[in-house]
Motif scaffolding. Structure first.
Motif, short mmCIF file in Angstrom:
data_model
loop_
_atom_site.label_atom_id
_atom_site.label_comp_id
_atom_site.label_asym_id
_atom_site.label_seq_id
_atom_site.Cartn_x
_atom_site.Cartn_y
_atom_site.Cartn_z
N GLY A 36 6.47 9.13 -8.80
CA GLY A 36 5.76 8.30 -9.77
C GLY A 36 5.50 6.88 -9.30
N MET A 37 5.25 6.72 -8.04
CA MET A 37 5.07 5.38 -7.48
C MET A 37 3.66 4.86 -7.73
SD MET A 37 7.11 6.09 -3.89
CE MET A 37 6.36 4.68 -3.11
N VAL A 38 3.56 3.56 -7.87
CA VAL A 38 2.27 2.87 -8.00
C VAL A 38 2.14 1.95 -6.80
CG1 VAL A 38 0.89 1.28 -9.39
CG2 VAL A 38 2.37 2.96 -10.51
N TRP A 39 0.97 2.01 -6.15
CA TRP A 39 0.78 1.21 -4.96
C TRP A 39 -0.56 0.49 -5.00
CZ3 TRP A 39 0.96 6.55 -5.03
CH2 TRP A 39 -0.24 7.22 -4.75
N ILE A 40 -0.73 -0.45 -4.10
CA ILE A 40 -1.96 -1.24 -4.03
C ILE A 40 -3.03 -0.45 -3.29
CG2 ILE A 40 -3.02 -3.29 -2.96
CD1 ILE A 40 -0.28 -4.68 -3.32
N GLU A 41 -4.23 -0.45 -3.85
CA GLU A 41 -5.39 0.11 -3.16
C GLU A 41 -6.26 -1.06 -2.72
OE1 GLU A 41 -5.97 3.01 -2.20
OE2 GLU A 41 -4.91 4.45 -3.47
N ASP A 42 -6.31 -1.29 -1.43
CA ASP A 42 -7.09 -2.39 -0.88
C ASP A 42 -8.58 -2.06 -0.99
OD1 ASP A 42 -8.33 -4.33 0.63
OD2 ASP A 42 -6.86 -4.28 2.25
N PRO A 43 -9.36 -2.85 -1.74
CA PRO A 43 -10.79 -2.54 -1.87
C PRO A 43 -11.52 -2.49 -0.54
CG PRO A 43 -10.12 -4.23 -3.45
CD PRO A 43 -8.97 -4.03 -2.52
N ALA A 57 -8.90 -10.11 -4.70
CA ALA A 57 -7.94 -9.12 -5.21
C ALA A 57 -6.56 -9.30 -4.61
CB ALA A 57 -8.46 -7.71 -4.91
N ALA A 58 -6.48 -9.88 -3.40
CA ALA A 58 -5.19 -10.00 -2.71
C ALA A 58 -4.25 -10.98 -3.39
CB ALA A 58 -5.43 -10.43 -1.27
N ASP A 59 -4.77 -11.87 -4.25
CA ASP A 59 -3.91 -12.86 -4.89
C ASP A 59 -2.88 -12.23 -5.80
OD1 ASP A 59 -5.21 -14.90 -3.58
OD2 ASP A 59 -6.62 -15.28 -5.21
N ALA A 60 -3.16 -11.02 -6.29
CA ALA A 60 -2.21 -10.35 -7.18
C ALA A 60 -1.18 -9.51 -6.42
CB ALA A 60 -2.97 -9.45 -8.16
N TRP A 61 -1.37 -9.34 -5.14
CA TRP A 61 -0.51 -8.42 -4.39
C TRP A 61 0.92 -8.94 -4.19
CZ3 TRP A 61 -4.61 -7.03 -0.08
CH2 TRP A 61 -5.66 -6.33 -0.68
N PRO A 62 1.13 -10.23 -3.91
CA PRO A 62 2.52 -10.68 -3.77
C PRO A 62 3.37 -10.39 -5.01
CG PRO A 62 1.03 -12.34 -2.89
CD PRO A 62 0.17 -11.32 -3.57
N GLU A 63 2.79 -10.55 -6.20
CA GLU A 63 3.55 -10.28 -7.42
C GLU A 63 3.86 -8.80 -7.55
OE1 GLU A 63 5.72 -10.64 -10.78
OE2 GLU A 63 5.05 -12.22 -9.40
N HIS A 64 2.89 -7.94 -7.22
CA HIS A 64 3.16 -6.49 -7.23
C HIS A 64 4.30 -6.16 -6.27
CE1 HIS A 64 2.39 -2.11 -6.97
NE2 HIS A 64 2.64 -2.30 -5.68
N CYS A 65 4.24 -6.73 -5.07
CA CYS A 65 5.28 -6.46 -4.07
C CYS A 65 6.64 -6.96 -4.56
CB CYS A 65 4.91 -7.11 -2.74
SG CYS A 65 3.48 -6.37 -1.93
N ALA A 66 6.65 -8.12 -5.19
CA ALA A 66 7.91 -8.67 -5.70
C ALA A 66 8.52 -7.75 -6.75
CB ALA A 66 7.66 -10.07 -6.27
N GLY A 113 0.81 -1.21 0.00
CA GLY A 113 0.00 0.00 0.00
C GLY A 113 0.84 1.26 0.00
N LEU A 114 0.18 2.39 0.01
CA LEU A 114 0.87 3.68 -0.06
C LEU A 114 1.93 3.81 1.03
CD1 LEU A 114 1.22 6.69 -0.91
CD2 LEU A 114 -0.67 7.21 0.65
N ASP A 115 1.55 3.60 2.27
CA ASP A 115 2.41 3.92 3.39
C ASP A 115 3.69 3.08 3.38
OD1 ASP A 115 0.11 5.33 3.95
OD2 ASP A 115 -0.62 3.83 5.38
N SER A 116 3.54 1.75 3.28
CA SER A 116 4.73 0.90 3.32
C SER A 116 5.56 1.04 2.04
CB SER A 116 4.33 -0.56 3.54
OG SER A 116 3.48 -1.04 2.52
N SER A 117 4.93 1.40 0.92
CA SER A 117 5.69 1.62 -0.31
C SER A 117 6.59 2.85 -0.17
CB SER A 117 4.74 1.80 -1.50
OG SER A 117 3.99 0.62 -1.73
N VAL A 118 6.06 3.90 0.42
CA VAL A 118 6.86 5.10 0.65
C VAL A 118 8.00 4.80 1.61
CG1 VAL A 118 6.85 7.41 1.67
CG2 VAL A 118 5.03 6.72 0.10
N LEU A 119 7.71 4.08 2.69
CA LEU A 119 8.76 3.75 3.65
C LEU A 119 9.87 2.94 3.00
CD1 LEU A 119 9.91 3.59 6.52
CD2 LEU A 119 8.41 1.63 6.95
#
Length: 440
Positions: free
Chosen positions: A176-183, A62-71, A28-34
């Protein structure tokens, strides 16, 4: 250097010598910035080794795609990532259950002295205080999230607690960061989302500095809690007392010393003492403490809490948890001689120092009516002997007893017959130690 970067560096300065920094990375936004801030800092200065941990709860499709985004995000920053898949048991509060499982996963993966960095910020802090205020929390709860606390073998540190969400979003957009928006963040059935989306904007219209002011109040309450903890530590040093059974290494306190304190200091002391052992009761359940404290001298009251029980025995308070709360299976174990420790299922282990004479030797538990021939004292009823030795009632059914056929010859840690004593043998019992406290 921006104000955001400066605050981060100031907050993490005390932790620069840690063996490793591990980032709780949701994507998400916060941990991506950190994570981005830390990766940039590491390119210019030597920092503890950085790595990220993503906990995948699998609570929504939706969470199934998040590990790949984080990777992919971590790969671009050259930061190692560990993805941990967990299961959340259904319950009254799915959000709370997920949090417990998440922090348990973090705690398991922290090495000695390592630091887990969380990305909670000032807005999160303000929301946390308001939520706890609405739930009627006490001082400890209203202190909201501490900037740091122990976690597993290391520490949890929140270096962005003085930073606003708006500052983090501005940083992310600038880079220019892209982050996950948790529905689920849009679901206002969750109290925090309702507060964030409906209440906080309304408050900010009237009081623009509302989040900063509430977060400042949390710091003030945190200082008050620190003083209460210091008082509790002082009181705790005076109420340990001495147990008649020093081999019984369960957490315990002298009841009369605790009772001599004012009611408020009693509760403060018990909160401090019990905090590492169990989730604390709300105000309505503290009546259980009064019932235990004020029960008749010959009573054996129990105060049941979430993760264990507080018992009263021999003028002391005893904390029981884990194996102590489970029933024991009957024991009838043949043992001609045993120099190695013998494990007793759910009841620690025993070992024999010295040699037993010839006989038909068995380890058993108490059934009632046993007696023991004591050196110089004749035959004594076991019940009376245990009373004399001030053995707590909850221990007595668990005491390993050594028999020669049907004749009781030794009580572990306490006494043995003339024949056993003459041979120099001693039966030692290491009781179970109970659950090892909370780790999340």
């Amino acid at each position: 250097m921006t104000a955001l970067e400066l605050r981060l560096r100031q907050a993490l300065q005390p932790w620069r010598t840690a063996p490793a920094w591990r980032i709780a990375f949701s994507g998400g936004l916060d941990s991506s910035v950190l994570l981005h801030l830390l990766a940039d800092w590491a390119r210019h200065e030597e920092l503890p080794p950085l790595s990220a941990i993503h906990v995948h709860h699998g609570l929504q499709p939706a969470a199934d795609a998040w590990p790949e985004h984080c990777a992919q995000f971590c790969a671009r920053l050259d930061i190692p990532l560990e993805v941990v898949r967990v299961q959340v048991a259904p319950g009254a509060s799915l959000e709370q259950a997920a949090r417990r499982v998440r922090y348990a996963a973090f705690a398991e993966r922290l090495g000695s002295g390592e630091v887990l960095l969380g990305a909670q910020h000032r807005d999160d802090q303000a929301e946390t205080l308001l939520l706890r205020l609405l739930r009627g929390a006490g001082v400890r709860g209203l202190a909201a999230m501490p900037a740091s606390r122990p976690l597993g073998r290391g520490s949890l540190v929140r270096p962005l607690l003085d930073c606003s969400r708006a500052k983090l979003q501005a940083y992310a957009q600038t880079h220019g960061m892209v982050w996950i928006e948790d529905p689920s963040n849009a679901d206002e059935r969750f109290s925090r989302n309702f507060l964030r989306r409906q209440v906080m904007p309304l408050l900010a219209e009237r009081w623009p500095q509302v989040t900063a002011n509430i977060a400042r109040s949390a710091r003030h309450v945190g200082e008050a809690q620190q003083l209460l903890d210091e008082l509790a530590a002082m009181d705790l040093a005076t109420v340990h007392g001495v147990s008649a059974c020093p081999w019984l290494t369960l957490p315990s306190l002298d009841l009369s010393a605790v009772s001599a304190l004012s009611d408020a200091r009693q509760r403060n002391l018990l909160r401090h003492w019990l905090a590492p052992l169990t989730r604390l009761p709300d105000s309505d359940h503290w009546a259980g403490w009064c019932d235990l404290r004020d029960a008749a001298t010959d009573a054996a009251p129990i105060w049941k809490l979430t993760d264990g029980e507080l018992h009263r025995a021999d003028g002391r308070l005893w904390w029981l948890s884990g194996e102590w709360l489970r029933s024991l299976d009957p024991l009838d174990l043949a043992c001609d001689s045993f120099s190695e420790s013998v494990e007793l299922p759910g009841n620690g282990h025993v070992h024999l120092q010295g040699e037993l004479p010839l006989g038909r030797w068995y380890l058993r538990y108490r059934q009632g009516g046993e007696s023991l021939q004591l050196p110089g004292r004749g035959r004594r009823d076991l019940k009376r002997l245990l009373n004399e030795l001030r053995v707590p009632g909850f221990v007595r059914p668990r005491l390993p007893l050594l028999f020669d056929g049907d004749e009781l010859m030794a009580v572990a840690n306490l006494s043995q017959s003339s024949e056993i004593q003459a041979g120099g043998a001693t039966l030692h019992w290491s009781p179970p130690i109970g659950a090892q406290g909370l780790s999340w």
